[in-house]
Design an enzyme around this catalytic site. Structure first.
Site, mmCIF file in Angstrom:
data_model
loop_
_atom_site.group_PDB
_atom_site.id
_atom_site.type_symbol
_atom_site.label_atom_id
_atom_site.label_comp_id
_atom_site.label_asym_id
_atom_site.label_seq_id
_atom_site.Cartn_x
_atom_site.Cartn_y
_atom_site.Cartn_z
ATOM 1 N N ASP A 299 0.837 -1.412 0.045
ATOM 2 C CA ASP A 299 -0.025 -0.198 -0.053
ATOM 3 C C ASP A 299 0.925 1.347 0.020
ATOM 4 O O ASP A 299 1.585 1.578 0.773
ATOM 5 C CB ASP A 299 -0.908 0.016 1.171
ATOM 6 C CG ASP A 299 -1.481 -1.140 1.572
ATOM 7 O OD1 ASP A 299 -1.583 -2.130 0.787
ATOM 8 O OD2 ASP A 299 -2.098 -1.224 2.822
ATOM 9 N N GLU B 100 -10.586 -2.445 3.769
ATOM 10 C CA GLU B 100 -9.232 -1.731 4.154
ATOM 11 C C GLU B 100 -9.056 -0.589 3.479
ATOM 12 O O GLU B 100 -9.773 -0.244 2.657
ATOM 13 C CB GLU B 100 -8.248 -2.737 3.728
ATOM 14 C CG GLU B 100 -8.012 -4.110 4.149
ATOM 15 C CD GLU B 100 -6.875 -4.967 3.824
ATOM 16 O OE1 GLU B 100 -6.494 -5.819 4.645
ATOM 17 O OE2 GLU B 100 -6.636 -5.203 2.731
HETATM 18 C C1 FRU Z 1 -3.890 -3.394 2.641
HETATM 19 C C2 FRU Z 1 -3.431 -3.953 4.076
HETATM 20 C C3 FRU Z 1 -3.595 -3.140 4.973
HETATM 21 C C4 FRU Z 1 -2.567 -3.175 5.926
HETATM 22 C C5 FRU Z 1 -1.338 -3.321 5.225
HETATM 23 C C6 FRU Z 1 -0.458 -4.404 5.814
HETATM 24 O O1 FRU Z 1 -3.464 -4.096 1.626
HETATM 25 O O2 FRU Z 1 -3.707 -5.306 4.233
HETATM 26 O O3 FRU Z 1 -5.153 -3.230 5.514
HETATM 27 O O4 FRU Z 1 -2.399 -1.947 6.739
HETATM 28 O O5 FRU Z 1 -1.783 -4.060 4.047
HETATM 29 O O6 FRU Z 1 0.713 -4.403 4.981
#
Ligand code: FRU
Length: 553
Positions: A56, A241
């Site tokens: 992300d 998310e």
């Molecule tokens: C989204 C996610 C978020 C989390 C991060 C962990 O892709 O799953 O929810 O904070 O990646 O790397």
């Protein structure tokens, strides 16, 4: 395949060729050493870290003349783990310079996703004379020895007084936790809510499909406002998310602000696996109320998606960007197969930065997604372009002239499918035609498809979905396309951003041809322009993503 009919005229504007030298100089001044691994898929236009795993985008913020792109990063390997915040900066949203890792995972805590704001009024009290604090809210993912049950997630704060180069964790973290503590409470996105004069945070309880909203006067103490959820929608097992609540003027009218709630959902995306959906509605300072919610039992096609391709996830917007429209970036991958993506020594790239707008189509507001104006300006400024005269193709496939060959390019055109049942383009096409990525309009179903079934390496995961389709009526009988081709990706923007499709592809380097085709009748390809955005030797991205001292670009 047929050779080029003579009626094509080919014009390469001399002025544009002259402009190319600037690009060469820029690339040569920081030419990277030859790269091991899979340089044929190292993007030239999209950010990748020099090495290792990235997911992300985090902490997207513009401050002091620079865009910051922090991101989920594993400093120790090419798989997800040791989650830390990597960091890159840019002055133009096109060239990114990799910076030292901003926040490292420790033995007791990983640093999951979050956001950053510039606290220009020093509401947090964390500033120093003459120094604006950058304040990051992120998710602490706790491990053994942290004082929290392993797996607990809570929101923490860190701040920087040197424009993002170094970060101090707040002394009393976490600043926000659920009671009882949760293993699914994450991804704080903070923005300034001007009408109320307070900070607003959206977070999720991922497995409960809930966005939780909070407010704060100082970024440290948070008060619950409301929940946004969709009871009865059947996507058990999907996670919500990376939420983002963004105000947008409807049809550019600043007196008609609508709010767009972006929720990244994994799996259950329109293209399979993970993707970004959105809801348009109103926000009264406490509660987000969507205008319309698909009835219980709906499938993903009844929801709205920021992008209809497979590789657009965890989208978020920049805080404080100087552009009129918000700028979003997403992770250009998909949790269905990200771990198996065949790139090395890095794994994970960002999408192009995109601007968001809200336009009434029919009688409903729709999100319009276009490449950021800064990217457009860069791509248009002095780049060598080949323009073709209107080209009519009747039930055949025609390769474009050699001047259009390339693997990093922008292709724009206005396609009139006319009597054809299907018409479109093949990009990143090999000499024998066995490899190519298709962009196809189907006039009977009025759908646009991005087809990567023959795009090259595709067997690394059975979940690497092959075709992505979206409903899209023609406008005055035409389909306007802007296609950004890079070494390992295709981004398609149709009818002025009414639809976007983003897909990773893994073609051989020499698949550098373009063809146009029609089936079942003739189609016209108008205003076809191919702009070369990098030469095969250029790697302005690798160059820009090498470790650089703070204060660099
Ligand atoms: C989204 C996610 C978020 C989390 C991060 C962990 O892709 O799953 O929810 O904070 O990646 O790397």
């Amino acid at each position: 395949m047929r050779s080029m009919p003579h009626r094509f005229s080919l014009r390469i504007a001399p002025l544009l060729i002259a402009g190319l030298s600037g690009a060469h100089i820029a690339a040569a001044s920081c030419a990277p050493p030859p790269e091991d691994g899979t340089p044929q898929w190292r993007p030239a236009l999209h950010y990748t870290p020099q090495r290792n795993w990235m997911n992300d985008p985090n902490g997207l913020v513009y401050e002091n003349g620079r865009y910051h792109l922090f991101y989920q990063y594993n400093p120790l390997g090419n798989d997800w783990g040791n989650m830390s915040w990597g960091h890159a900066t840019s002055t133009d949203l096109v060239h990114w310079r990799e910076q030292p890792v901003a926040m490292h995972a420790s033995a007791t805590e990983e640093i999951f996703s979050g956001s950053i704001v510039a606290d220009t009024r020093n509401t947090s009290g964390l500033g120093a004379p003459g120094k604006t604090p950058l304040v990051a809210l992120y998710t602490s993912a706790y491990k053994d020895g942290s004082g929290h049950a392993p797996g607990t997630q809570a929101q923490s704060l860190a701040y920087s007084l040197d424009h993002g180069a170094t970060w101090q964790p707040y002394a009393h973290n976490p600043v926000l936790t659920l009671d009882p503590e949760s293993k699914q409470f994450r991804d704080p996105k903070v923005s300034w809510y001007a009408p109320g004069g307070y900070w607003l945070m959206t977070t999720v309880v991922a497995d409960a499909h809930v966005v939780k909203l909070y407010r704060s006067g100082d970024l440290i103490h948070w008060t619950f406002l409301s929940d946004f959820t969709l009871p009865g929608v059947p996507h058990d097992g999907a996670l919500w998310e990376m939420p983002d609540l963004v105000p947008l003027p409807l049809d550019g009218d600043a007196r008609r602000i609508k709010w767009v709630m972006i929720v990244n959902v994994n799996p259950w995306s329109i293209a399979g696996g993970s993707g970004s959906m959105y809801f348009v509605g109103d926000f009264d300072g406490r509660t987000f109320t969507p205008d319309r919610v698909a009835p219980a039992g709906s499938d993903p096609a009844q929801f709205r998606w920021v992008d209809h391709g497979a590789d657009f996830y965890a989208a978020g917007t920049f805080s404080g960007a100087p552009s009129v429209r918000p700028v979003a970036i997403a992770w250009m991958s998909n949790w269905d197969y990200a771990a198996k993506a065949p790139t090395t020594p890095w794994r994970g790239a960002m999408t192009l930065p995109r601007e968001l707008a809200l336009t009434t189509i029919g009688d409903e507001p729709w999100l319009i997604v276009t490449p950021a104006a800064a990217f457009d300006a860069w791509a248009s400024a002095g780049r060598p372009a080949t323009r073709l005269d209107d080209l009519s193709v009747r039930s055949t496939l025609t390769e474009l002239p050699a001047a259009t060959r390339g693997i990093v390019q922008r292709i724009t055109l206005s396609l009139a499918p006319q009597g054809a049942s299907r018409a479109g383009l093949v990009v990143r096409r090999s000499a024998n035609g066995a490899i190519g990525t298709k962009i196809v309009y189907d006039t009977a179903t009025r759908t646009l498809m991005l087809d990567r079934s023959q795009s090259g390496e595709a067997n690394f995961s059975s979940a690497f979905s092959k075709q992505h389709i979206v409903n899209l009526p023609l406008e005055h009988g035409r389909l306007k396309l802007e296609i950004i081709v890079d070494r390992g990706s295709i981004e398609v923007f149709a009818n002025g951003g009414r639809v976007a499709l983003t897909d990773l592809i893994f073609p051989p380097r020499d698949a550098d041809r373009i063809a146009v085709f029609s089936e079942g009748g003739s189609a016209t390809f108008g205003e076809l322009t191919v702009t070369r955005l990098a030469d095969s030797g250029d790697d302005n991205h690798v160059c820009a993503s090498r470790q650089a001292p703070p204060g660099g670009r």
